[in-house]
Write an enzyme that holds these catalytic residues in place. Structure first.
Site, mmCIF file in Angstrom:
data_model
loop_
_atom_site.group_PDB
_atom_site.id
_atom_site.type_symbol
_atom_site.label_atom_id
_atom_site.label_comp_id
_atom_site.label_asym_id
_atom_site.label_seq_id
_atom_site.Cartn_x
_atom_site.Cartn_y
_atom_site.Cartn_z
ATOM 1 N N GLY A 44 74.871 51.418 31.777
ATOM 2 C CA GLY A 44 75.628 51.958 32.905
ATOM 3 C C GLY A 44 75.231 53.350 33.357
ATOM 4 C CG ASP A 102 88.482 52.205 29.934
ATOM 5 O OD1 ASP A 102 89.566 52.721 30.259
ATOM 6 O OD2 ASP A 102 88.278 50.980 29.995
ATOM 7 C CG PHE A 151 86.382 46.785 36.208
ATOM 8 C CD1 PHE A 151 86.193 47.023 34.852
ATOM 9 C CD2 PHE A 151 85.347 46.209 36.938
ATOM 10 C CE1 PHE A 151 84.992 46.695 34.236
ATOM 11 C CE2 PHE A 151 84.147 45.869 36.325
ATOM 12 C CZ PHE A 151 83.973 46.113 34.972
HETATM 13 P P1 5GP Z 1 85.448 52.298 26.209
HETATM 14 O O1 5GP Z 1 84.841 51.940 24.898
HETATM 15 O O2 5GP Z 1 85.738 53.775 26.369
HETATM 16 O O3 5GP Z 1 86.653 51.460 26.536
HETATM 17 O O4 5GP Z 1 84.458 51.841 27.329
HETATM 18 C C1 5GP Z 1 83.364 52.517 27.603
HETATM 19 C C2 5GP Z 1 82.351 51.693 28.348
HETATM 20 O O5 5GP Z 1 82.902 50.543 28.982
HETATM 21 C C3 5GP Z 1 81.811 52.544 29.466
HETATM 22 O O6 5GP Z 1 80.785 53.361 29.012
HETATM 23 C C4 5GP Z 1 81.375 51.506 30.456
HETATM 24 O O7 5GP Z 1 80.066 51.096 30.140
HETATM 25 C C5 5GP Z 1 82.365 50.375 30.259
HETATM 26 N N1 5GP Z 1 83.437 50.516 31.258
HETATM 27 C C6 5GP Z 1 84.627 51.118 31.122
HETATM 28 N N2 5GP Z 1 85.323 51.065 32.274
HETATM 29 C C7 5GP Z 1 84.514 50.436 33.155
HETATM 30 C C8 5GP Z 1 84.647 50.106 34.555
HETATM 31 O O8 5GP Z 1 85.638 50.396 35.239
HETATM 32 N N3 5GP Z 1 83.593 49.464 35.123
HETATM 33 C C9 5GP Z 1 82.463 49.114 34.429
HETATM 34 N N4 5GP Z 1 81.520 48.472 35.099
HETATM 35 N N5 5GP Z 1 82.287 49.433 33.125
HETATM 36 C C10 5GP Z 1 83.315 50.085 32.506
#
Ligand code: 5GP
Ligand code: MG
Length: 177
Positions: A44, A102, A151
């Protein structure tokens, strides 16, 4: 032409302004004579990191780590990391560049892995901090945008592999499909 996947949320101008601000903060904290190693999380952060690092007008090195936890629009909870085996950050000043913080699960695992390698310092830069789904409280030192829990896709962010190449960031709307 690629149809818009939902509502435009962060425009090119907003992204550019956030990048300028993040770069200024990092340059301020890491003057050119200080060591700087960047760890970029794939997939990402590809465009974010490319645009940010070209604004850092100073010597630096970087490594890429692949981190994944999402399937569709849901975090799977299981964090997969790939690429750490080649990384040597002992005694170095490290800044991790990630797209979205997130739940915090992915970064909690990655940061723990990096701490075990004894960097001199470890800071975190994220383009987007979401506040609506926090499970592990992690503080980012540099934050481009803060939002609740929508999202997002575009500018490197995908939904099932699609939309990464859109230059701006959209809130994904399944009803537009
Ligand atoms: P976490 O482990 O903090 O829940 O998620 C982190 C990863 O999930 C981010 O680095 C990203 O790659 C993915 N992610 C979190 N939120 C989103 C979102 O709204 N859209 C997308 N495409 N990926 C997300
Ligand atoms: Mg990520």
């Amino acid at each position: 032409m690629q149809p818009a996947p939902g509502k435009l949320t962060f425009s090119k101008q907003q992204i550019d302004a956030a990048l300028d601000q993040l770069a200024a903060e990092i340059m301020h904290d890491f003057p050119a004579q200080k060591d700087l190693h960047i760890i970029i999380t794939l997939q990402g952060s590809l465009f974010f990191a490319a645009d940010l690092l070209r604004r850092l007008d100073r010597p630096l090195t970087y490594d890429l780590v692949r981190a994944s936890s999402y399937i569709g629009r849901m975090s799977s909870g299981a964090v997969l990391l790939d690429g750490l085996e080649h990384i040597d950050i002992t005694g170095r000043q490290v800044v991790v560049v990630d797209d979205i913080l997130d739940t915090g699960l992915t970064l909690s695992v990655l940061l723990q892995e990096l701490y075990m390698r004894h960097p001199l310092s470890l800071r975190l830069c994220v383009l987007i901090r979401k506040t609506g789904n926090i499970k592990v409280p992690i503080t980012a030192d540099y934050v481009g945008f803060t939002m609740d829990k929508e999202f997002l896709v575009g500018y490197g962010l995908d939904h099932n592999g699609q939309y990464r190449n859109l230059p701006e960031i959209y809130t994904y709307d399944p009803l537009t499909k």
